[in-house]
Design an enzyme around this catalytic site. Structure first.
Site, mmCIF file in Angstrom:
data_model
loop_
_atom_site.group_PDB
_atom_site.id
_atom_site.type_symbol
_atom_site.label_atom_id
_atom_site.label_comp_id
_atom_site.label_asym_id
_atom_site.label_seq_id
_atom_site.Cartn_x
_atom_site.Cartn_y
_atom_site.Cartn_z
ATOM 1 N N LYS A 120 -2.632 -1.827 -3.049
ATOM 2 C CA LYS A 120 -3.680 -0.944 -2.571
ATOM 3 C C LYS A 120 -3.201 0.478 -2.806
ATOM 4 O O LYS A 120 -2.174 0.888 -2.258
ATOM 5 C CB LYS A 120 -3.979 -1.188 -1.090
ATOM 6 C CG LYS A 120 -5.123 -0.314 -0.550
ATOM 7 C CD LYS A 120 -5.559 -0.766 0.837
ATOM 8 C CE LYS A 120 -6.676 0.119 1.377
ATOM 9 N NZ LYS A 120 -7.188 -0.347 2.679
ATOM 10 N N GLU A 123 0.830 -1.208 0.000
ATOM 11 C CA GLU A 123 0.000 0.000 0.000
ATOM 12 C C GLU A 123 0.864 1.258 0.000
ATOM 13 O O GLU A 123 1.091 1.877 1.042
ATOM 14 C CB GLU A 123 -0.946 0.025 1.206
ATOM 15 C CG GLU A 123 -1.911 1.215 1.163
ATOM 16 C CD GLU A 123 -2.827 1.292 2.379
ATOM 17 O OE1 GLU A 123 -3.675 2.205 2.398
ATOM 18 O OE2 GLU A 123 -2.690 0.466 3.288
#
Length: 294
Positions: free
Chosen positions: A213, A176
């Site tokens: 992400k 992420e």
């Protein structure tokens, strides 16, 4: 690695529910849920309350595999039980929802336009515990504030390095590298980020499988090419501070990019609501996010 869960994450319709608020963000999450800091008097009481909140969400009749592919859990949630089952087992065995664990220890101080992850010296032991709890994958967050190519390279290097360690342990990591939605150079940072991810993924064996992400991009569809990389299981998007309506509108412009929302999913829920009110509002949020994802 659970092959059935891997296939669900690769091809299933739906989105990921991020239920992983931890540490300093827990009081804020509880306040958003209508529980003030004056209502608990210790860390243990605080985590009992947040476990009750998450259990209520997961047990809701609205929280089903029809719309939700996976749920991201905080470490203390992983170690607690719902109806006599560890949370990950309850999610998969009772709901058909894939359990994922947040593993990072927070962000380092901002330097040269980015925030790297803090060190994770106990990661190997945490991964072993995660496997014992039948967790499928992990998630870890760093943040990009400025379009600084050298710093973005460091972000990706750290994410890939830790991600390959996680993959070697038999779990699927979600990397992420969030780009701050308020950054004045968000568009440029995203272009740099994608180029750096492509470069570093090309150096990995194709057997290494990861998820990404990311922030919902400024240029719609800019992650589409990266989705075809052999290493990528799925690319998902965080809400990043947008309201649910804003996040859904932007997400829907990006083919095959699905949600992994937290605040945008939970923002209307309150501890004071009746079960019927709670389920209705959660169902509304889930249906709206699902439609934007598919």
């Amino acid at each position: 690695m659970n092959k059935k869960q891997l296939e669900r994450m690769r091809t299933g319709k739906g989105f990921i529910a991020a239920l992983d608020q931890s540490g300093g963000s827990t009081p804020k999450a509880l306040k958003g849920y209508g529980i003030e800091e004056s209502e608990y008097h210790s860390e243990e009481e605080m985590y009992d309350l947040v476990q009750a909140m998450r259990s209520r969400i997961i047990q809701s009749q609205s929280f089903t595999s029809e719309h939700i592919l996976a749920a991201i859990l905080f470490e203390k949630t992983m170690d607690r039980k719902i109806e006599g089952l560890y949370t990950g087992d309850y999610l998969w065995d009772k709901k058909g929802i894939v359990p994922i664990l947040k593993v990072d220890k927070g962000l380092a101080e901002q330097k040269d336009g980015v925030q790297l992850m803090k060190p994770m010296p106990d990661l190997d032991r945490l991964l072993e515990r995660a496997k014992d709890r039948n967790i499928f994958g992990t998630k870890m967050r760093s943040v990009i504030h400025e379009a600084n190519a050298a710093s973005i390279k460091k972000i990706v290097e750290q994410q890939i390095q830790v991600g390959t360690q996680i993959a070697a342990a038999g779990l699927v990591p979600i990397l992420e590298p969030e780009v701050d939605i308020h950054s004045s150079s968000k568009k440029e940072a995203e272009i740099m980020l994608i180029a750096e991810i492509e470069k570093q993924l090309s150096q990995l064996d194709n057997s290494v499988k990861i998820m990404l992400k990311v922030s919902i991009p400024t240029v719609s569809g800019v992650y589409s090419t990266l989705m075809n990389d052999a290493h990528i299981v799925r690319i998902v998007a965080l809400s990043g501070g947008y309201s649910r309506q804003e996040a859904n509108t932007l997400l829907a412009k990006n083919p095959n990019l699905i949600a992994s929302f937290s605040r945008a999913l939970l923002s209307d829920l309150s501890a004071k609501q009746t079960p019927a009110e709670f389920d209705k509002l959660l169902a509304t949020a889930i249906n709206e996010i699902y439609k934007a994802s598919v």
